[in-house]
Design a protein around this motif. Structure first.
Motif, PDB file in Angstrom:
ATOM      1  N   TYR A  39      15.941  10.786 -30.568  1.00 24.78           N
ATOM      2  CA  TYR A  39      15.912  12.061 -31.282  1.00 24.78           C
ATOM      3  C   TYR A  39      16.594  13.168 -30.484  1.00 24.78           C
ATOM      4  O   TYR A  39      17.347  13.968 -31.030  1.00 24.78           O
ATOM      5  CB  TYR A  39      14.465  12.455 -31.604  1.00 24.78           C
ATOM      6  CG  TYR A  39      14.354  13.840 -32.187  1.00 24.78           C
ATOM      7  CD1 TYR A  39      14.888  14.130 -33.442  1.00 24.78           C
ATOM      8  CD2 TYR A  39      13.744  14.873 -31.474  1.00 24.78           C
ATOM      9  CE1 TYR A  39      14.812  15.409 -33.971  1.00 24.78           C
ATOM     10  CE2 TYR A  39      13.658  16.140 -32.005  1.00 24.78           C
ATOM     11  CZ  TYR A  39      14.193  16.413 -33.249  1.00 24.78           C
ATOM     12  OH  TYR A  39      14.123  17.685 -33.773  1.00 24.78           O
TER      13      TYR A  39
ATOM     14  N   VAL B 125      11.670   4.491 -40.586  1.00 23.04           N
ATOM     15  CA  VAL B 125      11.640   5.946 -40.702  1.00 23.04           C
ATOM     16  C   VAL B 125      11.912   6.550 -39.323  1.00 23.04           C
ATOM     17  O   VAL B 125      11.238   6.190 -38.347  1.00 23.04           O
ATOM     18  CB  VAL B 125      10.268   6.436 -41.214  1.00 23.04           C
ATOM     19  CG1 VAL B 125      10.237   7.964 -41.310  1.00 23.04           C
ATOM     20  CG2 VAL B 125       9.958   5.815 -42.573  1.00 23.04           C
TER      21      VAL B 125
ATOM     22  N   TYR C 144      10.549  12.332 -38.460  1.00 22.06           N
ATOM     23  CA  TYR C 144       9.946  12.360 -39.791  1.00 22.06           C
ATOM     24  C   TYR C 144       8.657  11.539 -39.822  1.00 22.06           C
ATOM     25  O   TYR C 144       7.692  11.902 -40.500  1.00 22.06           O
ATOM     26  CB  TYR C 144      10.945  11.856 -40.828  1.00 22.06           C
ATOM     27  CG  TYR C 144      12.264  12.584 -40.739  1.00 22.06           C
ATOM     28  CD1 TYR C 144      12.388  13.902 -41.164  1.00 22.06           C
ATOM     29  CD2 TYR C 144      13.386  11.965 -40.189  1.00 22.06           C
ATOM     30  CE1 TYR C 144      13.597  14.577 -41.065  1.00 22.06           C
ATOM     31  CE2 TYR C 144      14.595  12.628 -40.082  1.00 22.06           C
ATOM     32  CZ  TYR C 144      14.693  13.942 -40.517  1.00 22.06           C
ATOM     33  OH  TYR C 144      15.881  14.610 -40.412  1.00 22.06           O
TER      34      TYR C 144
ATOM     35  N   VAL D 153       5.895  13.725 -38.375  1.00 17.74           N
ATOM     36  CA  VAL D 153       5.481  14.785 -39.283  1.00 17.74           C
ATOM     37  C   VAL D 153       4.635  14.218 -40.419  1.00 17.74           C
ATOM     38  O   VAL D 153       3.590  14.773 -40.779  1.00 17.74           O
ATOM     39  CB  VAL D 153       6.699  15.546 -39.840  1.00 17.74           C
ATOM     40  CG1 VAL D 153       6.279  16.513 -40.944  1.00 17.74           C
ATOM     41  CG2 VAL D 153       7.400  16.305 -38.716  1.00 17.74           C
ATOM     42  N   VAL D 154       5.076  13.097 -40.999  1.00 15.42           N
ATOM     43  CA  VAL D 154       4.299  12.466 -42.073  1.00 15.42           C
ATOM     44  C   VAL D 154       2.918  12.057 -41.564  1.00 15.42           C
ATOM     45  O   VAL D 154       1.904  12.240 -42.253  1.00 15.42           O
ATOM     46  CB  VAL D 154       5.050  11.251 -42.644  1.00 15.42           C
ATOM     47  CG1 VAL D 154       4.150  10.446 -43.578  1.00 15.42           C
ATOM     48  CG2 VAL D 154       6.291  11.703 -43.389  1.00 15.42           C
TER      49      VAL D 154
ATOM     50  N   SER E  46      21.029  15.349 -37.011  1.00 14.50           N
ATOM     51  CA  SER E  46      19.939  14.995 -37.905  1.00 14.50           C
ATOM     52  C   SER E  46      20.362  13.908 -38.883  1.00 14.50           C
ATOM     53  O   SER E  46      21.499  13.857 -39.343  1.00 14.50           O
ATOM     54  CB  SER E  46      19.482  16.231 -38.689  1.00 14.50           C
ATOM     55  OG  SER E  46      18.522  15.873 -39.652  1.00 14.50           O
TER      56      SER E  46
ATOM     57  N   PHE F 284      18.512  13.385 -41.822  1.00 13.06           N
ATOM     58  CA  PHE F 284      18.173  13.822 -43.170  1.00 13.06           C
ATOM     59  C   PHE F 284      18.389  15.320 -43.360  1.00 13.06           C
ATOM     60  O   PHE F 284      19.102  15.743 -44.258  1.00 13.06           O
ATOM     61  CB  PHE F 284      16.720  13.460 -43.498  1.00 13.06           C
ATOM     62  CG  PHE F 284      16.464  11.986 -43.542  1.00 13.06           C
ATOM     63  CD1 PHE F 284      17.327  11.130 -44.206  1.00 13.06           C
ATOM     64  CD2 PHE F 284      15.364  11.439 -42.922  1.00 13.06           C
ATOM     65  CE1 PHE F 284      17.101   9.769 -44.256  1.00 13.06           C
ATOM     66  CE2 PHE F 284      15.110  10.076 -42.963  1.00 13.06           C
ATOM     67  CZ  PHE F 284      15.983   9.239 -43.630  1.00 13.06           C
TER      68      PHE F 284
ATOM     69  N   ASP G 121      15.294  20.086 -38.333  1.00 12.82           N
ATOM     70  CA  ASP G 121      14.280  19.097 -37.963  1.00 12.82           C
ATOM     71  C   ASP G 121      13.189  19.723 -37.092  1.00 12.82           C
ATOM     72  O   ASP G 121      12.004  19.411 -37.242  1.00 12.82           O
ATOM     73  CB  ASP G 121      14.920  17.942 -37.189  1.00 12.82           C
ATOM     74  CG  ASP G 121      15.645  16.980 -38.102  1.00 12.82           C
ATOM     75  OD1 ASP G 121      15.443  17.053 -39.324  1.00 12.82           O
ATOM     76  OD2 ASP G 121      16.427  16.153 -37.588  1.00 12.82           O
TER      77      ASP G 121
ATOM     78  N   LEU H 221      10.858  21.740 -39.190  1.00 14.28           N
ATOM     79  CA  LEU H 221       9.961  20.849 -39.919  1.00 14.28           C
ATOM     80  C   LEU H 221       8.825  20.383 -39.014  1.00 14.28           C
ATOM     81  O   LEU H 221       7.653  20.347 -39.425  1.00 14.28           O
ATOM     82  CB  LEU H 221      10.747  19.646 -40.441  1.00 14.28           C
ATOM     83  CG  LEU H 221       9.932  18.590 -41.202  1.00 14.28           C
ATOM     84  CD1 LEU H 221       9.391  19.167 -42.504  1.00 14.28           C
ATOM     85  CD2 LEU H 221      10.788  17.348 -41.487  1.00 14.28           C
ATOM     86  N   TYR H 222       9.159  20.051 -37.777  1.00 15.35           N
ATOM     87  CA  TYR H 222       8.132  19.634 -36.827  1.00 15.35           C
ATOM     88  C   TYR H 222       7.158  20.781 -36.549  1.00 15.35           C
ATOM     89  O   TYR H 222       5.946  20.568 -36.445  1.00 15.35           O
ATOM     90  CB  TYR H 222       8.772  19.160 -35.521  1.00 15.35           C
ATOM     91  CG  TYR H 222       7.784  18.564 -34.562  1.00 15.35           C
ATOM     92  CD1 TYR H 222       7.427  17.221 -34.659  1.00 15.35           C
ATOM     93  CD2 TYR H 222       7.200  19.337 -33.566  1.00 15.35           C
ATOM     94  CE1 TYR H 222       6.496  16.667 -33.790  1.00 15.35           C
ATOM     95  CE2 TYR H 222       6.277  18.792 -32.694  1.00 15.35           C
ATOM     96  CZ  TYR H 222       5.927  17.457 -32.805  1.00 15.35           C
ATOM     97  OH  TYR H 222       5.005  16.918 -31.935  1.00 15.35           O
TER      98      TYR H 222
END
Length: 233
Positions: free
Chosen positions: A51, A125, A129, A132-133, A187, A189, A200, A203-204
């Motif tokens: 990442y 995945v 992500y 986060v999920v 990234s 996505f 990203d 989002l985190y």
């Protein structure tokens, strides 16, 4: 600068330090949240170098899978993310009564989040992500039994990402034109950046704020209530 991640980690300690100084009533929550977050520092090996690829003190990420910077960053993030809602909306915390084995809940939360993230990673995945999920889904499970934490968690998520964004902008200002481009991988996505900050990361920040507001309050049997008027404190 060689140790750019150390600069970022130290920046993340600043909001929590200010809250610690200005809001003594939240110090217990901050301590609990920081201790709860500490094991997540050891999960850096899931993120590095796929990442991002910052420079670690003593090359510890290559040696043991995580670094001193990870410890500083997760403690700083947990400290301000767990209290962002309370500070922004003038709330404090009170006990619901003796909590049933809070540290068993802490261990269970860590194992569950890690297990879900690794499972998602195993089916393809990307780790950002997946993490986060895992945070959001398991926080949702907590909110089923602690519905009083739904609004604080949503508000805490929003306030946390604003602080997170500000810290990333501060990092860019201190490390102009090199660190962000060098550290973060493209990234998969959420392509694009907001004022240079990878989407990203934001989002985190949202996921971390959501989870950090709910999990410590649930684990330690706390609820958010309005802060008493100054004259009544």
């Amino acid at each position: 600068m060689t140790h750019d991640y150390l600069v970022l980690a130290l920046l993340f300690l600043v909001p929590g330090a200010l809250i610690w100084f200005l809001r003594p009533d939240l110090r217990g929550l901050m301590r609990g949240a920081a201790l709860m977050a500490l094991p997540f520092a050891t999960t850096e090996w899931l993120f590095y170098p796929e990442y991002w690829a910052p420079k670690f003190l003593f090359d510890l990420a290559d040696r043991i899978g995580f670094g001193i910077e990870d410890v500083l960053l997760v403690v700083g993030l947990a400290a301000f993310a767990s209290t962002a809602h309370a500070v922004a909306f003038r709330r404090t915390v009170v006990s619901l009564g003796p909590s049933s084995r809070p540290w068993r809940r802490v261990v269970g939360a860590f194992v569950a989040v890690l297990a879900v993230a690794v499972l998602l990673l195993g089916v393809g995945v990307p780790i950002l992500y997946a993490s986060v999920v895992a945070m959001v889904s398991l926080t949702g499970a907590v909110l089923v039994v602690r519905q009083d934490l739904v609004v604080p968690s949503l508000l805490g998520s929003g306030v946390t990402v604003v602080i997170y964004f500000g810290l990333c902008l501060g990092f860019e200002a201190l490390m102009p034109g090199e660190a962000v481009e060098r550290i973060w991988k493209p990234s998969l996505f959420l392509e694009g950046r907001l004022l240079g900050v990878p989407l990203d990361e934001l989002l985190y920040g949202l996921g971390a704020g959501f989870a950090s507001t709910a999990f410590p309050a649930w684990a330690f049997g706390l609820r958010f209530v309005p802060l008493p008027p100054r004259s009544a404190e």
